[in-house]
Write a protein that holds these residues in place. Structure first.
Motif, short mmCIF file in Angstrom:
data_model
loop_
_atom_site.label_atom_id
_atom_site.label_comp_id
_atom_site.label_asym_id
_atom_site.label_seq_id
_atom_site.Cartn_x
_atom_site.Cartn_y
_atom_site.Cartn_z
N VAL A 68 69.37 139.62 4.01
CA VAL A 68 70.51 138.80 3.60
C VAL A 68 71.49 138.57 4.76
CG1 VAL A 68 72.60 138.83 2.14
CG2 VAL A 68 70.38 139.42 1.16
N GLU A 69 71.57 139.52 5.68
CA GLU A 69 72.64 139.53 6.68
C GLU A 69 72.70 138.25 7.51
OE1 GLU A 69 74.64 142.84 9.56
OE2 GLU A 69 72.46 142.69 9.60
N ALA A 70 71.58 137.81 8.06
CA ALA A 70 71.59 136.61 8.91
C ALA A 70 72.00 135.38 8.12
CB ALA A 70 70.21 136.41 9.55
N ASP A 71 71.50 135.25 6.88
CA ASP A 71 71.87 134.10 6.05
C ASP A 71 73.36 134.12 5.72
OD1 ASP A 71 69.30 133.13 6.05
OD2 ASP A 71 68.75 134.10 4.16
N ALA A 72 73.89 135.31 5.47
CA ALA A 72 75.31 135.43 5.14
C ALA A 72 76.19 135.03 6.32
CB ALA A 72 75.62 136.85 4.70
N ARG A 73 75.77 135.42 7.51
CA ARG A 73 76.54 135.06 8.71
C ARG A 73 76.58 133.53 8.88
NH1 ARG A 73 77.63 137.47 13.88
NH2 ARG A 73 76.56 139.37 13.21
N ARG A 74 75.42 132.89 8.69
CA ARG A 74 75.37 131.42 8.83
C ARG A 74 76.20 130.74 7.74
NH1 ARG A 74 69.91 132.53 10.24
NH2 ARG A 74 69.29 132.30 8.06
N THR A 75 76.10 131.24 6.53
CA THR A 75 76.81 130.62 5.41
C THR A 75 78.32 130.77 5.57
OG1 THR A 75 74.95 131.03 3.91
CG2 THR A 75 77.12 130.67 2.90
N ALA A 76 78.78 131.94 6.00
CA ALA A 76 80.21 132.19 6.14
C ALA A 76 80.82 131.41 7.29
CB ALA A 76 80.46 133.68 6.33
N GLY A 77 80.05 131.13 8.32
CA GLY A 77 80.55 130.36 9.45
C GLY A 77 81.74 131.02 10.12
N SER A 78 82.80 130.26 10.35
CA SER A 78 83.98 130.78 11.05
C SER A 78 84.76 131.80 10.24
CB SER A 78 84.91 129.63 11.45
OG SER A 78 85.38 128.97 10.29
N THR A 79 84.48 131.90 8.93
CA THR A 79 85.19 132.88 8.09
C THR A 79 84.51 134.24 8.11
OG1 THR A 79 83.97 132.48 6.01
CG2 THR A 79 85.79 130.97 6.54
N TYR A 80 83.37 134.37 8.82
CA TYR A 80 82.61 135.62 8.83
C TYR A 80 83.41 136.73 9.51
CZ TYR A 80 78.72 138.84 9.75
OH TYR A 80 77.90 139.96 9.81
N GLY A 81 83.59 137.84 8.80
CA GLY A 81 84.35 138.96 9.33
C GLY A 81 83.53 140.21 9.55
N GLY A 82 82.20 140.05 9.69
CA GLY A 82 81.33 141.21 9.88
C GLY A 82 80.69 141.64 8.57
N SER A 83 79.71 142.52 8.65
CA SER A 83 79.03 142.99 7.44
C SER A 83 78.53 144.41 7.63
CB SER A 83 77.87 142.06 7.09
OG SER A 83 76.93 142.00 8.15
N TRP A 84 78.28 145.08 6.52
CA TRP A 84 77.77 146.44 6.56
C TRP A 84 77.06 146.76 5.24
CZ3 TRP A 84 82.76 144.91 6.07
CH2 TRP A 84 83.45 145.28 4.92
N PHE A 85 76.13 147.71 5.32
CA PHE A 85 75.42 148.17 4.13
C PHE A 85 76.24 149.26 3.46
CE2 PHE A 85 72.45 151.16 2.07
CZ PHE A 85 71.81 150.30 1.20
N GLU A 86 76.42 149.15 2.15
CA GLU A 86 77.18 150.14 1.39
C GLU A 86 76.23 151.01 0.57
OE1 GLU A 86 79.84 152.37 0.84
OE2 GLU A 86 80.80 150.51 1.53
N PRO A 87 75.98 152.25 1.00
CA PRO A 87 75.02 153.11 0.29
C PRO A 87 75.37 153.33 -1.18
CG PRO A 87 75.54 154.03 2.44
CD PRO A 87 76.50 152.91 2.22
N ALA A 88 76.65 153.39 -1.51
CA ALA A 88 77.04 153.67 -2.89
C ALA A 88 76.56 152.59 -3.85
CB ALA A 88 78.56 153.82 -2.98
N THR A 89 76.53 151.34 -3.41
CA THR A 89 76.10 150.24 -4.27
C THR A 89 74.71 149.74 -3.93
OG1 THR A 89 77.08 148.58 -2.79
CG2 THR A 89 78.49 149.49 -4.53
N GLY A 90 74.20 150.10 -2.74
CA GLY A 90 72.90 149.61 -2.31
C GLY A 90 72.91 148.13 -1.95
N ARG A 91 74.08 147.60 -1.55
CA ARG A 91 74.18 146.17 -1.25
C ARG A 91 74.89 145.95 0.08
NH1 ARG A 91 73.79 142.57 -5.59
NH2 ARG A 91 75.55 141.30 -4.89
N LEU A 92 74.65 144.77 0.65
CA LEU A 92 75.35 144.35 1.85
C LEU A 92 76.74 143.86 1.46
CD1 LEU A 92 74.79 143.86 4.97
CD2 LEU A 92 74.58 141.44 4.33
N VAL A 93 77.75 144.27 2.23
CA VAL A 93 79.11 143.78 2.04
C VAL A 93 79.46 142.88 3.22
CG1 VAL A 93 81.54 144.39 1.72
CG2 VAL A 93 79.75 145.91 0.85
N VAL A 94 79.97 141.70 2.94
CA VAL A 94 80.32 140.72 3.97
C VAL A 94 81.82 140.49 3.94
CG1 VAL A 94 79.99 138.36 4.81
CG2 VAL A 94 78.08 139.60 3.76
#
Length: 377
Positions: A68-94
């Protein structure tokens, strides 16, 4: 390798046979489930405190997040503030600097968090910091997407030293900066010649990273271009074709005829040897494991990316920090996430008795620098 024991040869042959068969079978299905060995589950239990079921679920979730990470970066464009995996939820946070792209990013399968600074702004601040000379009491600095800041790490005993204080004040003028502490300064993990299954150059022992066609990649501080290399059995193995340290910490060793490469990372009996199937980059927060000739196999998590590490020999840029331990002689060894190559061990602090942190140089940067092709199963 040139010479090997019958047991190692049999294991390698079995791995290749089973691995290639798995790859062919997987081609018939759009998304084959990741294969998880009992040994890997045990290592994740020991180093991450996970049950076998939790480890399997986490590996599946991390693989999905990486996709998901690369697609999220492209979709967010200039609003992208970084991303990380959250073990507690098992999901990527953008992180997003505004909500204009929130719905589209969430539609990809990621969670979102509103942040103040874009990833591009944080990267620019770090780049400005990279141009400043750093005293020995500053261990390094990196962009932390979760904190939405550039984090400068100082050695605890030196935190009040005038040179360290002056550096931190200058750093704060480059952009959003927070300060963290570490117990000891980072160091590289080369070692003097001892027994094991390593490679040697001069009186230094290091560890092989990943096989590429024509040789393998490893750490740059282990040897300079033109240096001869001996294999685990002491016989001539190859020559450093390229090496960069400091600034970078990577190298390429070309092997002689009579040696060969295989797409395998040694598990050292802790886990079965791991097949390498690619080099998709794991996100911050993902689990990751390391193989080295001294401390063998250990696991942890990705703590930060694009960190500048201030070794005594000089700064090294674009490193990835992990919670995995390492010791002398582990330098150059492989960092792997599932079956995806991540990078080669550079250095860190601590040890595998009391714990510590270790940095690696990302594999895709090394492949691109020397025009190499990763040997995959």
């Amino acid at each position: 390798m040139k010479r090997t024991t019958p047991l190692r040869a049999a294991v390698a042959a079995l791995l290749l046979t089973v691995g290639l068969g798995g790859a062919q079978a997987g081609a018939a299905n759009a998304a084959p489930a990741p294969t998880v060995s009992a040994g890997l589950l045990d290592a994740m239990r020991q180093d991450l405190g996970l049950t076998p079921r939790q480890a399997e679920e986490r590996i599946r979730a991390e693989r999905a997040a990486a996709g998901v990470e690369a697609d999220a970066r492209r979709t967010a464009g200039s609003t992208y503030g970084g991303s990380w995996f959250e073990p507690a939820t098992g999901r990527l946070v953008v992180g997003l600097t505004d909500r204009s792209e929130e719905a589209d990013v969430r539609a990809l399968g990621a969670d979102t968090r509103l942040v103040r600074h874009s990833a591009a702004a944080l990267d620019r601040a770090k780049s400005r910091l990279d141009r400043l000379p750093a005293p020995a009491g500053v261990a390094g600095w990196h962009v932390d997407p979760k904190a939405n800041s550039v984090v400068v790490t100082v050695v605890r005993a030196d935190r009040t030293a005038p040179a360290v204080h002056a550096f931190v004040e200058r750093a704060r003028r480059t952009g959003p900066v927070t300060v963290a502490e570490t117990a000891t300064a980072p160091r590289t993990y080369a070692a003097g010649t001892v027994g094991g299954d390593p490679y040697y150059t001069g009186n230094v022992r290091c560890s092989i990273g990943f096989s590429v066609y024509g040789g393998y990649v490893t750490a740059g501080h282990c040897g300079r271009a033109g240096a001869a290399v001996r294999g685990w059995d002491g016989s001539a193995q190859g020559t450093f074709q390229g090496s960069s340290f400091p600034g970078d910490d990577y190298a390429y060793v070309g092997i002689h005829s009579g040696w060969w490469t295989v797409p395998v990372v040694l598990g050292w009996g802790t886990v079965p040897d791991r097949l390498v199937r690619g080099s998709a980059e794991a996100p911050v927060g993902a689990s990751i494991c390391r193989s080295g000739s001294t401390t063998h196999w250990h696991c942890g998590t990705v703590l930060a990316k694009n960190e500048t590490v201030n070794y005594s020999q000089g700064a090294v840029y674009q490193m990835t920090k992990t919670s995995v331990c390492a010791e002398g002689g582990d330098s150059g060894g492989a960092f792997i996430s599932g079956d995806q190559a991540q990078g080669v061990t550079s250095g860190g602090w601590g040890n595998c008795s009391s714990g510590g942190e270790t940095w690696f140089q990302p594999i895709n940067e090394i492949l691109g620098r020397y025009g190499l092709t990763l040997h995959t199963a």
